[in-house]
Structure formats: structure tokens, C-alpha cells
Enzyme design. Structure first.
Site, PDB file in Angstrom:
ATOM      1  N   LYS A 173       0.852  -1.182   0.000  1.00 13.94           N
ATOM      2  CA  LYS A 173       0.000   0.000   0.000  1.00 13.94           C
ATOM      3  C   LYS A 173       0.888   1.232   0.000  1.00 13.94           C
ATOM      4  CE  LYS A 173      -1.763   2.858   2.722  1.00 13.94           C
ATOM      5  NZ  LYS A 173      -1.810   4.012   1.761  1.00 13.94           N
ATOM      6  N   GLY A 226       6.637   6.089   8.109  1.00 14.11           N
ATOM      7  CA  GLY A 226       5.710   7.210   8.164  1.00 14.11           C
ATOM      8  C   GLY A 226       5.814   7.924   9.497  1.00 14.11           C
ATOM      9  N   SER A 227       4.725   8.518   9.930  1.00 17.35           N
ATOM     10  CA  SER A 227       4.746   9.345  11.130  1.00 17.35           C
ATOM     11  C   SER A 227       4.618   8.511  12.397  1.00 17.35           C
ATOM     12  CB  SER A 227       3.600  10.358  11.081  1.00 17.35           C
ATOM     13  OG  SER A 227       2.352   9.695  11.232  1.00 17.35           O
ATOM     14  N   VAL A 230       0.812   7.544  13.319  1.00 13.17           N
ATOM     15  CA  VAL A 230       0.324   6.440  12.488  1.00 13.17           C
ATOM     16  C   VAL A 230       1.020   5.142  12.874  1.00 13.17           C
ATOM     17  CG1 VAL A 230       0.133   5.539  10.135  1.00 13.17           C
ATOM     18  CG2 VAL A 230      -0.332   7.956  10.582  1.00 13.17           C
ATOM     19  N   GLU A 248       9.756   2.596  10.726  1.00 13.97           N
ATOM     20  CA  GLU A 248      10.627   3.766  10.707  1.00 13.97           C
ATOM     21  C   GLU A 248       9.719   4.986  10.731  1.00 13.97           C
ATOM     22  OE1 GLU A 248      13.799   3.683  11.026  1.00 13.97           O
ATOM     23  OE2 GLU A 248      14.054   1.526  10.754  1.00 13.97           O
ATOM     24  N   CYS A 282      13.420  11.934   6.366  1.00 15.29           N
ATOM     25  CA  CYS A 282      13.547  11.582   7.778  1.00 15.29           C
ATOM     26  C   CYS A 282      14.949  11.829   8.309  1.00 15.29           C
ATOM     27  CB  CYS A 282      13.153  10.125   8.002  1.00 15.29           C
ATOM     28  SG  CYS A 282      14.141   8.941   7.077  1.00 15.29           S
ATOM     29  N   GLN A 329       0.797  20.070   2.903  1.00 19.74           N
ATOM     30  CA  GLN A 329       2.147  20.119   3.454  1.00 19.74           C
ATOM     31  C   GLN A 329       2.660  21.546   3.491  1.00 19.74           C
ATOM     32  OE1 GLN A 329       3.851  17.241   4.629  1.00 19.74           O
ATOM     33  NE2 GLN A 329       5.112  18.837   5.550  1.00 19.74           N
ATOM     34  N   GLU A 381       9.197  17.025  14.554  1.00 16.04           N
ATOM     35  CA  GLU A 381       9.593  16.932  13.162  1.00 16.04           C
ATOM     36  C   GLU A 381       8.728  17.862  12.321  1.00 16.04           C
ATOM     37  OE1 GLU A 381      10.886  13.340  10.282  1.00 16.04           O
ATOM     38  OE2 GLU A 381       8.871  13.157  11.101  1.00 16.04           O
TER      39      GLU A 381
END
Length: 483
Positions: A173, A226-227, A230, A248, A282, A329, A381
């Protein structure tokens, strides 16, 4: 009419219940296409097919599997210019970065093609007479790969390649912001000598397809980038089925610049680390921890360098910084600028929306000065072309600031002192440490990952990936006495 791109499920290209449009963030008039959104029933079909195909794939001879991965990697590298153009067009990174990302993705596949032949176990004698032991790794089963938009081809490849190399099936996905790159990679994989259903592309939102995927009892392992929020949600869902998880997530990387540093090198590393990929990575150097002895000279060059960087269309010659990926964003980034100001930070340059020849989500690189490590802009972040300078009075203070974070992905130091470099390398609490280099982890044959809220589970990349994509089996054998 824009082309509609389909999902790849159980060996067939299939339309979804709905479709989303994908536009170029460098030029909003450029419609890349419409991309199908998988339904719940289609996801279930993909999972059923993956289980059957995985058993067949695991039984393939080693060289047959190796040839598949080698073919994928070689095609990616051969088509790096074409697919890099597509990547830059949909994600916004400058063409050189897009082309480089696709080529590196190809290298992941060729590296893991070689790893297919390196799957060697262990043998031992038992403590019991006449009993021998062998220890080997076997595929974990069906792996769900959930990849981000900022490195849509490379990050997915460093998950997909080892999953296949170690004998697993994949349900992928990708992020809905960058479906074109996902479709292109899937098209290459779909033409290989693999069982129908071994590899599946299920495009859709995280709240629908993604959530159903991570909650499924048909998934044996989940690899996510991702974040943090999540990631925590995925872990909470996965634990209900005791599903293996590798994640990660966020970061707040620091580059420490010492008073003995090569000034020009330090500035170049800071500019590239902070603003490469429009700061949407990242490993971005979002905290610049600078010794007071070099602070003023460093800041002068840093601000001048940031102001000189060319922000423009991702595919335009000379562009150093492309647009950010989306309007959402961009709005988040501009909110961080206001947050920094409200906390008392000085915005020395940038941090503004820009207009260019084409309508897009352009933003000038911003540098905050007079910041402290307790400001929210230095705790969270931002994923933006923004960086903060934190002045410190000593090496010890610099190391303390570097480690004062709940994250722990990368950190770096710029110094000509072997003693400082060695001490920093041993005492920086991050998964990746660099000396006189950008805060990044770029080599595909060694592990990548962090500490704290940056990572959870086994490391990615290199031979260390086997820890996640396989499970260990210990066999005891009593052969008896020959007659």
C-alpha cells in the site's frame, strides 16, 4: 481524458470503487492521471492470493528467485532517467534526486538478488548423544509494505526486495500522494517470473485500505515508514493478532558543528542536509548545533547559502529545491514558520511561499536563529525546508543537546578532532552517526534505523533485514546407527 491506473491484485490489473487524481506539485495544471482505490473485497482477494503464491514462491529454486530480483533491479537502473522524471514530476524533488532515487532502488534489488544465494544456516551438535541440530531461516509469510511519499521508489524497494529475496509474498500500500511511481514499479514486477498473487498493489487511503490491512489476520508482518502517530496506531492494531512489526517513523536530527570544523564543509553539509529533498526526509538536519567559537561565521555563510539556493520546477535545469509535495504540506510548513516566530526565534531568511512561472507549492528555505532546544520547532519533526541554529559553548554541551530528543535516527558532527569524532560516534544516541558527512544513511548493504520514537523493531537494509523478513527454525535430528 486522463489515463486511469489500476491496482494489481492476484495477478490482474483491476479498477477500484473510486479513483483519485494525481497532479504535479511543480505545475498544478499537469494532471498525471487518475489512480484506482482498492476496495475491501479486493484487499481480501489479494491476501488470499498472496498466501497461495507465497508457498509456491518459497519452493522456487534459488537461482530462479535470484534472476527475478536481478531483472527488476537492472530494469530500474536502465530506466532511471525515465522513471526519475516521473518521480520528480509527481513528488517534486529535483530531477537529479529523482533519477538517483530510482537508480538506488535498482541497486536494492540487485543487492538482494545476491542475498538469495547467501541464506546459509548453522549446524551444531546436541548435548544429547547421537543428535544433530540445524538452524535455518524461513520466510515469515505475507508481508504488508506501507511506504511513504517522500522516497516513493527507494523506501518501497528496500522493503519489497528483501521480502521477496527471503521468500515472502507482498501486499503493497503506497502513499496516495505518489501513486504513479508505485504503479511504475509494480508494472516492472508484474512482468517477472513470479506466481500470480505473489506481489499485489493496493492503492487507497490509510484510514480505509491501510487500516484494514494492518488489522488483518492474513498478514504475518508489517513494514511501515511514516509518522509516529500512524506508527503507534499500526502497532496497536498489529498486537491484536501478534503480527510482526517493523517501523521507521519520525526524527529530529542534529548536526553538531565544532569550533575546529572546516567552515565551508560544515555549511555545505548543513545546506544539503537541511534542504535536500525540500527538507522532506527523515534524515534532514533540522537542528544545527553550533559551537559559539564558529557560530557567527557559520551563520553568515549558512544564510547566504540558503538565500542563493534556486527554488523552481523540479524538472527545470538548475533547480536545487523543488516544491513541497502538496498544499496541505505547504500550509503545515508555513504554520511552523509562525510557530517559530511566536516562540521567539528569529527567521533570518526564507520560510515564505514563492510564485514561479508555473503554479505550484513553492517555498523558500528558512533558517531560524537564536533558538533553544526547548522550543517546539526543535522538538517536533517539521518535514519542511526549515532548519534551526542552536548555539552551544562546548563539545559537551553540543553532545547533550544532540541527545536531548525523544527521537534518535541520525546525528552528525563536523570536526577535525579525532578525539571528539570518536567520542561522538560512541556516545550520540542515534541509530546512524556521521562524521564530516551529511546526516543520512545511504548505503544499501548496511543496516538503517534509529532509537526512541524514530524506529521500532528490526533494522532495515543489508543482511540485517533477514531478522524481520524471516523466522528461525531449529531442527533436531536423530539419524540412528548405520547397519
Amino acid at each position: 481524458m486522463a489515463q486511469e491506473f489500476k491496482n494489481y491484485i492476484a495477478g490482474d490489473w483491476v479498477a477500484g470503487d473510486a479513483a483519485i487524481e494525481n497532479r504535479n506539485p511543480s505545475d498544478l495544471s499537469d494532471l498525471i492521471g487518475h489512480f484506482a482505490q482498492a476496495s475491501a473485497a479486493q484487499l481480501d482477494s489479494a491476501l488470499d492470493a498472496a498466501h497461495a503464491a507465497q508457498r509456491e514462491w518459497a519452493a522456487y529454486p534459488l537461482e530462479r528467485k535470484q534472476n527475478v530480483l536481478m531483472a527488476i533491479g537492472n530494469e530500474l537502473m536502465a530506466r532511471a532517467e525515465e522513471l526519475g522524471t516521473l518521480l520528480s514530476r509527481e513528488e517534486g524533488k529535483p530531477f537529479a534526486e529523482g533519477k538517483g532515487e530510482v537508480f538506488r532502488a535498482g541497486q536494492f534489488f540487485t543487492y538482494y538478488a545476491a542475498e538469495v544465494l547467501r541464506q546459509i544456516g548453522d549446524t551444531a551438535d546436541s548435548v544429547r548423544p547421537g543428535v544433530e541440530i540445524d538452524v535455518r531461516r524461513e520466510p515469515v509469510g505475507v508481508v504488508a509494505v506501507i511506504s511513504p511519499w517522500n522516497f516513493p521508489t527507494a523506501t518501497a524497494s528496500w522493503k519489497i526486495a528483501p521480502a521477496l529475496a527471503f521468500g515472502n509474498a507482498v501486499i503493497w500500500k503506497p502513499a496516495n500522494l505518489t501513486p504513479a511511481s508505485a504503479h511504475a514499479l509494480t508494472e516492472i514486477i508484474s512482468r517477472q517470473d513470479i506466481p500470480k498473487g505473489l506481489f499485489n498493489l493496493v492503492m487507497g487511503s490509510g484510514g480505509s485500505v491501510g487500516q484494514r490491512l494492518v488489522e488483518s489476520t492474513g498478514v504475518n508482518a508489517i513494514s511501515f515508514t511514516g509518522s509516529v502517530p500512524v506508527g503507534k496506531g499500526i502497532a496497536a492494531a498489529a498486537i491484536q493478532n501478534l503480527t510482526k512489526v517493523q517501523m521507521e517513523m519520525g526524527s529530529k536530527n542534529a548536526l553538531a558543528v565544532m569550533d575546529d570544523a572546516d567552515l565551508d564543509l560544515a555549511v555545505a553539509l548543513a545546506l544539503g542536509g537541511a534542504f535536500g529533498g525540500t527538507g522532506q526526509k527523515c534524515t534532514a538536519s533540522s537542528r544545527l548545533v553550533v559551537h559559539e567559537g564558529i557560530h557567527d561565521a557559520f551563520v553568515d555563510k549558512l544564510v547566504a547559502g540558503a538565500q542563493a539556493m534556486v527554488v523552481d520546477h523540479a524538472l527545470k535545469d538548475g533547480t536545487q529545491i523543488g516544491p513541497v509535495v502538496s498544499e496541505g504540506q505547504l500550509n503545515e510548513n508555513l504554520a511552523w514558520v509562525e510557530k517559530g516566530r511566536s516562540e521567539g526565534a528569529e527567521l533570518a531568511c526564507g520560510g515564505e511561499r514563492l510564485n514561479r512561472d508555473t503554479e505550484g507549492y513553492y517555498m523558500s528555505p528558512g533558517v531560524f536563529l537564536n533558538t533553544t532546544n526547548q522550543m517546539e520547532i526543535n522538538r517536533e519533526e517539521m518535514f519542511a525546508p526549515l532548519t534551526s541554529v542552536i548555539k552551544v559553548g562546548s563539545y559537551d554541551e553540543a553532545l547533550s543537546v544532540v541527545n536531548d530528543t525523544r527521537f534518535g535516527l541520525t546525528s552528525g558532527i563536523v570536526t577535525q578532532s579525532l578525539a571528539r569524532a570518536t567520542h561522538f560516534r560512541r556516545n550520540a544516541r542515534t541509530g546512524v552517526v556521521t562524521v564530516n558527512l551529511p546526516t543520512a544513511g545511504t548505503d544499501y548493504h548496511v543496516p538503517f534505523g534509529g532509537r526512541g520514537e524514530s524506529s521500532y523493531g528490526a533494522r532495515e537494509q543489508g543482511s540485517y533485514a533477514a531478522e524481520f523478513y524471516t523466522t528461525v527454525k531449529t531442527a533436531y535430528i536423530s539419524a540412528g546407527t548405520p547397519e
